[in-house]
Motif scaffolding. Sequence first.
Motif, mmCIF file in Angstrom:
data_model
loop_
_atom_site.group_PDB
_atom_site.id
_atom_site.type_symbol
_atom_site.label_atom_id
_atom_site.label_comp_id
_atom_site.label_asym_id
_atom_site.label_seq_id
_atom_site.Cartn_x
_atom_site.Cartn_y
_atom_site.Cartn_z
ATOM 1 N N UNK A 31 0.837 -1.208 0.000
ATOM 2 C CA UNK A 31 0.000 0.000 0.000
ATOM 3 C C UNK A 31 0.867 1.251 0.000
ATOM 4 N N UNK A 32 1.889 1.254 0.840
ATOM 5 C CA UNK A 32 2.760 2.424 0.921
ATOM 6 C C UNK A 32 3.508 2.658 -0.387
ATOM 7 N N UNK A 33 3.863 1.564 -1.074
ATOM 8 C CA UNK A 33 4.592 1.681 -2.344
ATOM 9 C C UNK A 33 3.783 2.365 -3.432
ATOM 10 N N UNK A 34 2.460 2.225 -3.378
ATOM 11 C CA UNK A 34 1.622 2.802 -4.442
ATOM 12 C C UNK A 34 0.951 4.108 -4.010
ATOM 13 N N UNK A 35 1.316 4.596 -2.831
ATOM 14 C CA UNK A 35 0.686 5.819 -2.319
ATOM 15 C C UNK A 35 1.690 6.961 -2.273
ATOM 16 N N UNK A 36 1.580 7.859 -3.248
ATOM 17 C CA UNK A 36 2.452 9.045 -3.280
ATOM 18 C C UNK A 36 1.824 10.160 -2.454
ATOM 19 N N UNK A 37 2.632 10.938 -1.736
ATOM 20 C CA UNK A 37 2.086 12.061 -0.954
ATOM 21 C C UNK A 37 1.295 13.018 -1.848
ATOM 22 N N UNK A 44 -1.048 12.514 -3.747
ATOM 23 C CA UNK A 44 -1.452 11.958 -5.033
ATOM 24 C C UNK A 44 -2.889 11.458 -5.019
ATOM 25 N N UNK A 45 -3.289 10.827 -6.126
ATOM 26 C CA UNK A 45 -4.667 10.348 -6.255
ATOM 27 C C UNK A 45 -4.974 9.221 -5.271
ATOM 28 N N UNK A 46 -4.012 8.315 -5.091
ATOM 29 C CA UNK A 46 -4.239 7.191 -4.176
ATOM 30 C C UNK A 46 -4.382 7.686 -2.746
ATOM 31 N N UNK A 47 -3.543 8.658 -2.375
ATOM 32 C CA UNK A 47 -3.636 9.230 -1.030
ATOM 33 C C UNK A 47 -5.002 9.873 -0.816
ATOM 34 N N UNK A 48 -5.492 10.569 -1.848
ATOM 35 C CA UNK A 48 -6.805 11.212 -1.747
ATOM 36 C C UNK A 48 -7.903 10.165 -1.588
ATOM 37 N N UNK A 49 -7.781 9.061 -2.348
ATOM 38 C CA UNK A 49 -8.772 7.998 -2.245
ATOM 39 C C UNK A 49 -8.746 7.320 -0.883
ATOM 40 N N UNK A 50 -7.546 7.048 -0.368
ATOM 41 C CA UNK A 50 -7.417 6.404 0.935
ATOM 42 C C UNK A 50 -7.946 7.294 2.052
ATOM 43 N N UNK A 51 -7.768 8.605 1.900
ATOM 44 C CA UNK A 51 -8.289 9.542 2.897
ATOM 45 C C UNK A 51 -9.802 9.427 2.993
ATOM 46 N N UNK A 52 -10.462 9.359 1.835
ATOM 47 C CA UNK A 52 -11.915 9.202 1.824
ATOM 48 C C UNK A 52 -12.337 7.840 2.377
#
Length: 267
Positions: free
Chosen positions: A215-221, A223-231
């Motif tokens: 998960x950490x490898x595909x989550x850029x600060x 970025x889109x993945x971080x925004x999705x994970x936040x939601x």
Amino acid sequence: MAEAMISGMVQSNQVTPSQIIVSNRSNTNRLNELKYKYGIQAKKREDLEFATIDLFILAMKPKDIDSVLESLRPHLNPHQTIISVLAGITTSHMESHLPDKQQVIRVMPNTSSMIGESATAIAPGTHAPKDRVYLTKALMESFGEAYIIEEDHMDIFTGIAGSGPAYFYNLMEHIEQAGIEAGLEGELARSIGAQTILGAAKMIQEREETPTELRENVTSPNGTTAAGLKELDLHGGGKAVSAAIKGAAFRSKEMSKQMEQPLVATN
């Protein structure tokens, strides 16, 4: 579930179809259907040659277990093994209805066995020898992955694997709906979501990284993945899945106790 197991065993070539005998109380149409579809034997219960059978796989409704075990009891010898697919029925319950030191093994496949991708738990009873446990594991692996576990862990296995497919189907419902709302055709959104989940699962199986590392490898600060994970976190995320697993495991434990109440009442 019984048909899925038969299909997996036949397709794996670990057991020849002629070695498999299917039987039920009275539904001869169903027996003949399985016989002609898989090339196996089909017999009425009264026509079974019990002494020639090595493994008995029980896959009826749990409420019928006591009467079935009592009917089997006079025909068994200590070298035969009872394999149960019945949810909520413990090995100790079955052993109490069978001859002393009878070999009993409890298994729990999930619905993905229908496509050869089951996650199956195997819990040996008190008198099940290792060679029969490993034989059972080999049979269960003919339609997926199989895991030998302590019987005390059957409830959490149910919460993860038994009920687990429904969690993913629920997730896919939301993925598909989000795609439709953004203008995708439903079938396309479904295919994209399913392939994404399948690929992510294979990454976990085939790579050495933990799920957290992946998960950490595909989550850029930022970025889109971080925004999705936040939601996702905002709306419950992983905590909701954890709660679902615990809820299913708790219900499994409750159901197991309810299943064994008739036995307790007769003592």
